[in-house]
Design an enzyme around this catalytic site. Structure first.
Site, PDB file in Angstrom:
ATOM      1  N   TYR A  97       0.805  -1.238   0.000  1.00 27.08           N
ATOM      2  CA  TYR A  97       0.000   0.000   0.000  1.00 27.08           C
ATOM      3  C   TYR A  97       0.835   1.284   0.000  1.00 27.08           C
ATOM      4  O   TYR A  97       0.480   2.247  -0.691  1.00 27.08           O
ATOM      5  CB  TYR A  97      -1.022  -0.020   1.143  1.00 27.08           C
ATOM      6  CG  TYR A  97      -2.269  -0.809   0.765  1.00 27.08           C
ATOM      7  CD1 TYR A  97      -3.380  -0.184   0.223  1.00 27.08           C
ATOM      8  CD2 TYR A  97      -2.298  -2.189   0.900  1.00 27.08           C
ATOM      9  CE1 TYR A  97      -4.503  -0.910  -0.159  1.00 27.08           C
ATOM     10  CE2 TYR A  97      -3.417  -2.923   0.527  1.00 27.08           C
ATOM     11  CZ  TYR A  97      -4.511  -2.275  -0.005  1.00 27.08           C
ATOM     12  OH  TYR A  97      -5.618  -2.998  -0.400  1.00 27.08           O
ATOM     13  N   GLU A 139      -8.950  -7.173   3.849  1.00 28.30           N
ATOM     14  CA  GLU A 139      -8.133  -8.227   3.220  1.00 28.30           C
ATOM     15  C   GLU A 139      -7.535  -9.145   4.291  1.00 28.30           C
ATOM     16  O   GLU A 139      -7.487 -10.373   4.107  1.00 28.30           O
ATOM     17  CB  GLU A 139      -7.065  -7.573   2.325  1.00 28.30           C
ATOM     18  CG  GLU A 139      -7.713  -7.023   1.049  1.00 28.30           C
ATOM     19  CD  GLU A 139      -6.980  -5.858   0.384  1.00 28.30           C
ATOM     20  OE1 GLU A 139      -5.760  -5.729   0.579  1.00 28.30           O
ATOM     21  OE2 GLU A 139      -7.650  -5.079  -0.325  1.00 28.30           O
TER      22      GLU A 139
HETATM   23  C1  HEM Z   1      -6.350   2.422  -1.574  1.00 28.99           C
HETATM   24  C2  HEM Z   1      -5.660   1.718  -2.426  1.00 28.99           C
HETATM   25  C3  HEM Z   1      -6.252   0.918  -3.560  1.00 28.99           C
HETATM   26  C4  HEM Z   1      -7.415   1.084  -4.241  1.00 28.99           C
HETATM   27  C5  HEM Z   1      -8.487   2.144  -4.053  1.00 28.99           C
HETATM   28  C6  HEM Z   1      -7.491   0.033  -5.222  1.00 28.99           C
HETATM   29  C7  HEM Z   1      -8.547  -0.137  -6.111  1.00 28.99           C
HETATM   30  C8  HEM Z   1      -8.666  -1.177  -6.983  1.00 28.99           C
HETATM   31  C9  HEM Z   1      -9.813  -1.410  -7.825  1.00 28.99           C
HETATM   32  C10 HEM Z   1     -11.039  -0.523  -7.915  1.00 28.99           C
HETATM   33  C11 HEM Z   1      -9.582  -2.535  -8.516  1.00 28.99           C
HETATM   34  C12 HEM Z   1     -10.510  -3.202  -9.549  1.00 28.99           C
HETATM   35  C13 HEM Z   1     -11.408  -4.158  -8.784  1.00 28.99           C
HETATM   36  C14 HEM Z   1     -12.412  -4.839  -9.690  1.00 28.99           C
HETATM   37  O1  HEM Z   1     -12.082  -5.884 -10.233  1.00 28.99           O
HETATM   38  O2  HEM Z   1     -13.505  -4.312  -9.850  1.00 28.99           O
HETATM   39  C15 HEM Z   1      -8.283  -3.036  -8.122  1.00 28.99           C
HETATM   40  C16 HEM Z   1      -7.679  -4.151  -8.636  1.00 28.99           C
HETATM   41  C17 HEM Z   1      -6.350  -4.437  -8.434  1.00 28.99           C
HETATM   42  N1  HEM Z   1      -5.515  -3.854  -7.501  1.00 28.99           N
HETATM   43 FE1  HEM Z   1      -5.965  -2.360  -6.276  1.00 28.99          FE
HETATM   44  N2  HEM Z   1      -6.367  -0.733  -5.136  1.00 28.99           N
HETATM   45  C18 HEM Z   1      -5.589  -0.225  -4.136  1.00 28.99           C
HETATM   46  C19 HEM Z   1      -4.386  -0.733  -3.708  1.00 28.99           C
HETATM   47  C20 HEM Z   1      -3.683  -1.720  -4.358  1.00 28.99           C
HETATM   48  C21 HEM Z   1      -2.370  -2.180  -3.993  1.00 28.99           C
HETATM   49  C22 HEM Z   1      -1.567  -1.700  -2.788  1.00 28.99           C
HETATM   50  C23 HEM Z   1      -2.010  -3.112  -4.911  1.00 28.99           C
HETATM   51  C24 HEM Z   1      -0.695  -3.871  -4.958  1.00 28.99           C
HETATM   52  C25 HEM Z   1       0.284  -3.510  -5.722  1.00 28.99           C
HETATM   53  C26 HEM Z   1      -3.111  -3.270  -5.829  1.00 28.99           C
HETATM   54  C27 HEM Z   1      -3.152  -4.151  -6.898  1.00 28.99           C
HETATM   55  C28 HEM Z   1      -4.283  -4.421  -7.636  1.00 28.99           C
HETATM   56  C29 HEM Z   1      -4.318  -5.409  -8.693  1.00 28.99           C
HETATM   57  C30 HEM Z   1      -3.135  -6.277  -9.177  1.00 28.99           C
HETATM   58  C31 HEM Z   1      -5.619  -5.409  -9.195  1.00 28.99           C
HETATM   59  C32 HEM Z   1      -6.169  -6.264 -10.339  1.00 28.99           C
HETATM   60  C33 HEM Z   1      -5.869  -5.530 -11.605  1.00 28.99           C
HETATM   61  C34 HEM Z   1      -6.453  -6.176 -12.812  1.00 28.99           C
HETATM   62  O3  HEM Z   1      -6.883  -7.331 -12.756  1.00 28.99           O
HETATM   63  O4  HEM Z   1      -6.477  -5.500 -13.827  1.00 28.99           O
HETATM   64  N3  HEM Z   1      -4.099  -2.409  -5.460  1.00 28.99           N
HETATM   65  N4  HEM Z   1      -7.759  -2.194  -7.172  1.00 28.99           N
END
Ligand code: HEM
Ligand SMILES: Cc1cc2nc3c(=O)[nH]c(=O)nc-3n(C[C@H](O)[C@H](O)[C@H](O)COP(=O)(O)OP(=O)(O)OC[C@H]3O[C@@H](n4cnc5c(N)ncnc54)[C@H](O)[C@@H]3O)c2cc1C
Length: 405
Positions: A97, A139
């Site tokens: 994060y 999580e």
């Molecule tokens: C406050 C922080 C964060 C927010 C608001 C956020 C938001 C999101 C959202 C909205 C999605 C798409 C979910 C869906 O499938 O509808 C997502 C997917 C994802 N997030 Fe986060 N995220 C955050 C932090 C992180 C962190 C720290 C990581 C790690 C590096 C991360 C890695 C990912 C990955 C790998 C995906 C899937 C991407 C994909 O399949 O295209 N996220 N996140």
């Protein structure tokens, strides 16, 4: 809660952040991948290329800020749940994060320039960390419930014990844990993340696949449609790999089951509405009900291009025998080959007409299919008086439906 001074700053700057949301998240990903190329293995390259992930992240941060400042009526819990389940299935850790936060806030500064005073930066930092803390806590709970020993250690080897060609474009893989242990149970509607090592130096890619078999069985089944690139876009990476490269005996890395959407909500009548490969959660639901609640009234409304394209259709006569109150309404765009021996179904030509979906007043509905299909069906059902909280839906990509509910 956002501090009072930050709330005023966020309210004042939210329109600018919203207006530039995708530019900010686009810049964020570039910066983050330059600094941490190892994270490329975690993110979906297709979603990056099509901009869907940028849009989902921008929409989530802006919606959360609107929620904190009282400018939104969209219930926030389901959005957080969706993100947390997706993150857990990818093995995201709390230690990642600060990396995302650093690059996201730096990207806000780059895109909005001088408008980002130290006061504005501090206010958005507060928004980010409030959101991050909510996600990290959810999580951690999901990891604990799934029995994941250490945050993020989600991957387990599974051996492919069967491969079934369902249609020209769809294949099912049968999987058992390679360590000889038990296959975890799951709720119909849940998915597993599948990590594959692509050929050459193309690295790892991860995708989600809904579990399409019976929960509680000693094996899992996923049912995968081959994604073809259209208009010059490349073919799907992981679906192509699973179709062309994976054989019986091979080992794949899978996450525990995650996903906040149940396909068997409630205990009264159930209406499952699916299109194309969106039938996988519905098939898990039918398998589950046949084993546990055979008297439950269920309607399956399924849309497909043609009978020959309708995957897992061969299982329906058996399910009908085990579920005496199952009604099948099939909609094929091309009527040729619509009938199947032994199947008692109402077969219509064309696209699903939401007005004709059989409904009882206390029904719970589950939708899964392409977004335009789900928007149209859900809109029709809402107009027919189905309460919004009785319609669950699954999106096979990042994001949610138009109104985020
Ligand atoms: C406050 C922080 C964060 C927010 C608001 C956020 C938001 C999101 C959202 C909205 C999605 C798409 C979910 C869906 O499938 O509808 C997502 C997917 C994802 N997030 Fe986060 N995220 C955050 C932090 C992180 C962190 C720290 C990581 C790690 C590096 C991360 C890695 C990912 C990955 C790998 C995906 C899937 C991407 C994909 O399949 O295209 N996220 N996140
Ligand atoms: C919760 C959930 C459950 C799911 N369940 C199932 C399931 O049961 N069965 C199933 O088959 N699928 C399911 N999916 C979808 C699955 O996860 C994958 O998204 C799907 O298999 C496509 O992945 P891919 O790697 O083959 O395609 P990708 O490589 O991710 O490509 C996806 C799209 O992006 C386009 N694209 C890629 N790169 C570019 C570029 N450079 N320029 C322009 N366009 C580009 C491709 O042409 C393609 O149309 C589910 C998804 C989710 C989120």
């Amino acid at each position: 809660m956002l501090s009072e001074s930050s709330a005023a700053v966020v309210t004042a700057t939210l329109p600018a952040v919203q207006a530039h949301g995708e530019a900010i998240t686009g810049r964020f990903y570039q910066r983050m991948f330059d600094a941490h190329p190892e994270l490329l293995n975690l993110f979906n390259r297709g979603n990056q290329a099509t901009g869907q992930q940028q849009a989902a992240l921008a929409a989530a941060v802006a919606a959360y800020a609107a929620h904190l400042t009282g400018g939104s009526t969209v219930p926030w819990g389901p959005i957080l749940d969706r993100i947390a389940h997706k993150h857990a299935s990818l093995g995201i850790t709390a230690t990642q994060y600060p990396i995302v936060g650093r690059h996201l806030l730096a990207a806000v500064g780059e895109v909005l320039g001088d408008a980002v005073t130290p006061e504005v930066a501090a206010a958005w930092d507060e928004v980010y960390w409030l959101l991050a803390c909510e996600l990290i806590a959810r999580e951690a709970r999901l990891y604990a419930v799934a029995g994941v020993a250490k945050d993020g250690a989600v991957w387990r080897d599974w051996r492919v014990t069967g491969r079934v060609r369902e249609t020209a474009e769809v294949v099912s893989l049968i999987l058992v844990p390679a360590d000889g242990g038990a296959a975890p149970g799951f709720t119909p509607g849940q998915y597993t993340s599948v990590a594959v090592d692509l050929d050459g130096d193309r690295g790892q890619q991860i995708r989600q696949y809904s579990l399409s078999g019976r929960p509680g069985a000693d094996q899992w089944r996923i049912t995968v449609k081959r994604v073809r690139g259209t208009g010059g876009a490349p073919d799907g990476l992981v679906s192509g790999f699973l179709h062309d490269r994976v054989a019986v005996g091979d080992v794949l890395r899978l996450s525990p089951p995650f996903g906040e959407v149940s396909a068997v909500a409630g205990d009264g009548p159930l209406v499952l509405v699916s299109a194309g490969i969106g039938l996988t959660p519905a098939m898990a639901a039918l398998e589950h009900l046949a084993a546990t609640e055979p008297q439950r009234p269920v309607v399956l409304v399924h849309a497909d291009r043609a009978g020959a394209a309708h995957a897992l259709r061969d299982a329906l006569p058996r399910l009908q025998e085990n579920l005496p109150r199952l009604r099948l309404d099939l909609w094929y765009e091309d009527a040729a080959g619509g009938e199947l021996a032994g199947l008692k179904a109402q077969v219509s030509t064309g696209r699903v007409d939401p007005e004709l979906i059989p409904l009882s007043p206390d029904a719970h509905v589950h939708l899964c299919g392409p977004l335009p299909f789900m928007n149209a069906v859900r809109g029709g059902l809402l107009r027919r008086g189905v309460p919004v909280d009785r319609i669950a839906y699954e999106v096979f990509g990042p994001g949610m439906l138009r109104d985020g509910r």
